[in-house]
Design an enzyme around this catalytic site. Structure first.
Site, PDB file in Angstrom:
ATOM      1  N   GLY A  69     -20.814  25.427  40.918  1.00  0.00           N
ATOM      2  CA  GLY A  69     -19.431  25.616  41.341  1.00  0.00           C
ATOM      3  C   GLY A  69     -19.268  26.812  42.261  1.00  0.00           C
ATOM      4  N   SER A 201     -18.752  21.527  39.151  1.00  0.00           N
ATOM      5  CA  SER A 201     -19.949  22.162  38.587  1.00  0.00           C
ATOM      6  C   SER A 201     -20.476  21.294  37.455  1.00  0.00           C
ATOM      7  CB  SER A 201     -19.570  23.542  38.046  1.00  0.00           C
ATOM      8  OG  SER A 201     -20.635  24.067  37.299  1.00  0.00           O
ATOM      9  N   THR A 239     -34.469  22.272  49.631  1.00  0.00           N
ATOM     10  CA  THR A 239     -34.926  21.056  48.948  1.00  0.00           C
ATOM     11  C   THR A 239     -33.943  20.706  47.842  1.00  0.00           C
ATOM     12  OG1 THR A 239     -37.204  21.598  49.463  1.00  0.00           O
ATOM     13  CG2 THR A 239     -36.847  20.004  47.689  1.00  0.00           C
ATOM     14  N   CYS A 327     -17.176  34.862  33.206  1.00  0.00           N
ATOM     15  CA  CYS A 327     -17.618  35.591  34.395  1.00  0.00           C
ATOM     16  C   CYS A 327     -17.061  37.005  34.389  1.00  0.00           C
ATOM     17  CB  CYS A 327     -17.156  34.860  35.646  1.00  0.00           C
ATOM     18  SG  CYS A 327     -17.326  33.104  35.492  1.00  0.00           S
TER      19      CYS A 327
HETATM   20  N1  PLP Z   1     -14.691  27.826  39.286  1.00  0.00           N
HETATM   21  C1  PLP Z   1     -14.181  27.819  38.049  1.00  0.00           C
HETATM   22  C2  PLP Z   1     -12.732  27.495  37.847  1.00  0.00           C
HETATM   23  C3  PLP Z   1     -14.993  28.102  36.951  1.00  0.00           C
HETATM   24  O1  PLP Z   1     -14.474  28.100  35.713  1.00  0.00           O
HETATM   25  C4  PLP Z   1     -16.367  28.395  37.177  1.00  0.00           C
HETATM   26  C5  PLP Z   1     -17.251  28.773  36.048  1.00  0.00           C
HETATM   27  O2  PLP Z   1     -16.821  29.328  35.070  1.00  0.00           O
HETATM   28  C6  PLP Z   1     -16.847  28.382  38.496  1.00  0.00           C
HETATM   29  C7  PLP Z   1     -15.980  28.088  39.520  1.00  0.00           C
HETATM   30  C8  PLP Z   1     -18.279  28.677  38.801  1.00  0.00           C
HETATM   31  O3  PLP Z   1     -19.117  27.573  38.526  1.00  0.00           O
HETATM   32  P1  PLP Z   1     -20.669  27.794  38.276  1.00  0.00           P
HETATM   33  O4  PLP Z   1     -20.826  28.410  36.931  1.00  0.00           O
HETATM   34  O5  PLP Z   1     -21.263  26.411  38.347  1.00  0.00           O
HETATM   35  O6  PLP Z   1     -21.191  28.642  39.381  1.00  0.00           O
END
Ligand code: PLP
Length: 385
Positions: A69, A201, A239, A327
């Site tokens: 994502g 994602s 790749t 995050c």
């Molecule tokens: N966008 C949102 C709304 C998310 O909740 C997250 C992950 O928590 C992401 C993007 C990022 O995705 P990824 O963990 O695959 O990098």
């Protein structure tokens, strides 16, 4: 353990692993190789692309496989904005909402720091919603891109994407939505949503970590971020993660097959859980929109505690959840999403998010509701904050 942190990640589904297995083992070719192993991998990748396109109601050529994502969001925001600026240097503004995931927000800030863009941030109301009027008031001839998420990862509020995208489309401005949290729970028909780009994602819906998708509509110009061998039609070199693409396609198809029933079932369980928490915890505050929210997210503030201490106490009682988005976890700053919604900093610091997988049971949520009441009472009685 009762795992109520599915918005952070999910385990790989057995069917998904079975679909991926051949491409991790015997059928391990590189899709760019001109021999049978390579051709077999290329066919699997093409099939995965068609399957994802089916799930998104788009053409296979509009599907770009990414590493997740975060990369999909970066590619959408930077790739579309930079391509527009290259074609017309006066296009140097981007609009994002005040509650975007850092993958979108920081991509926009990068454009500001290194490419002369101005970032316009559209505010949200107390429930986390962006209104089309608020968006319209920020759209200008110089706007290169609008990026507004479909479902918020911290509070679960759902934006009215079709209305917001229509406001941008009326002025010929491309619209991207981060649908990472919506996938598996809400319809992802890109034509009905009216979006020009959409991020997904794999690991939020039963595929492995490290695979994602960016849908980019037809002729939308896109500046690649990764340069190299020209894979993904020159839009994302490297790749391809064949097994990841196959897994993501399988997970999306599986989720789509049962989406309505799962969403209805989990929504009912979520609402029972919300009622139990509000009844069992004095002064608990539900955050986000009361109805226009993900079936899978219930988020609260528990004034007089700290989110982290409630989290620890809950884990001791066998319930795993999150004190904000994964995050942002580990930082002492209150959540920017909650403060953007007008929640005072000291209340925002008491936030706890519970997020459910499609297989969550009434029994689990029943037990979790009791654990929450006990955990908050325990933390408050220590005056722990
Ligand atoms: N966008 C949102 C709304 C998310 O909740 C997250 C992950 O928590 C992401 C993007 C990022 O995705 P990824 O963990 O695959 O990098």
């Amino acid at each position: 353990m009762i795992f109520l942190d599915a918005a952070a990640t999910t385990p790989v589904r057995r069917e998904v692993l079975e679909a991926m297995w051949p491409f991790l083992t015997g059928d391990f070719g590189n899709p760019s190789s001109h021999h049978t192993l390579g051709e077999s991998a290329a066919t699997a990748l093409a099939d995965a692309r068609s399957s994802v396109a089916g799930s998104l109601g788009c053409r296979p050529g509009e599907v770009i496989f990414t590493s997740g994502g975060t990369e999909a969001d970066n590619l959408a925001v930077k790739g579309i904005a930079l391509a527009r600026q290259a074609a017309d240097p006066s296009r140097n503004r981007v609009v994002i909402s005040a509650v975007e995931h850092p993958a979108v927000e920081e991509s926009a800030r990068y454009l500001e720091r290194f490419h002369g863009f101005t970032v316009d941030v559209v505010p949200v109301d107390g429930q986390g919603l962006v209104t089309p009027q608020a968006l319209r008031s920020l759209l200008r001839p110089e706007t290169a891109l609008v990026s507004i998420m479909y479902a918020n990862n911290e509070v679960g509020t759902l934006q009215s994407i079709a209305d917001l995208a229509a406001a941008a489309a009326g002025l010929g401005i491309p619209f991207h939505t981060d649908a990472v949290q919506a996938a598996g729970w809400l319809p992802l028909d890109t034509a009905a949503l009216g979006v020009d780009a959409l991020s997904l994602s794999g690991h939020k819906l039963g595929a492995p970590k490290g695979c994602g998708v960016l849908y980019v509509k037809g002729r939308t110009r896109l500046e690649p971020l990764l340069h190299g061998g020209g894979q993904e039609r020159g839009r994302r070199s490297g790749t391809e993660n064949v097994a990841g693409a196959v897994g993501l396609a399988a997970a999306l198809a599986l989720a789509a097959a049962s989406q309505r029933e799962q969403a209805a079932r989990v929504t009912a369980l979520r609402d029972t859980f919300i009622r139990a928490v509000l009844a069992g915890v004095p002064n608990a505050v539900l955050t986000g929109h009361p109805e226009q929210r993900l079936p899978s997210v219930a988020s609260f503030c528990f004034p007089g505690t700290s989110g982290e201490s409630v989290l620890l106490e809950l884990e001791r009682q066998g319930v795993v959840c999150s004190s904000g988005s994964a995050c942002a976890a580990g930082s002492d700053e209150p959540s920017a999403v909650l403060t953007a919604m007008g929640i005072p900093r000291e209340v925002a610091q008491t936030a706890v998010r519970f997020s459910f997988s499609p297989t969550v049971t009434a029994g689990e949520l029943d037990a979790a509701g009791r654990a929450v009441a006990a955990a908050v009472a325990g933390v408050r009685s220590l005056g722990a904050g």
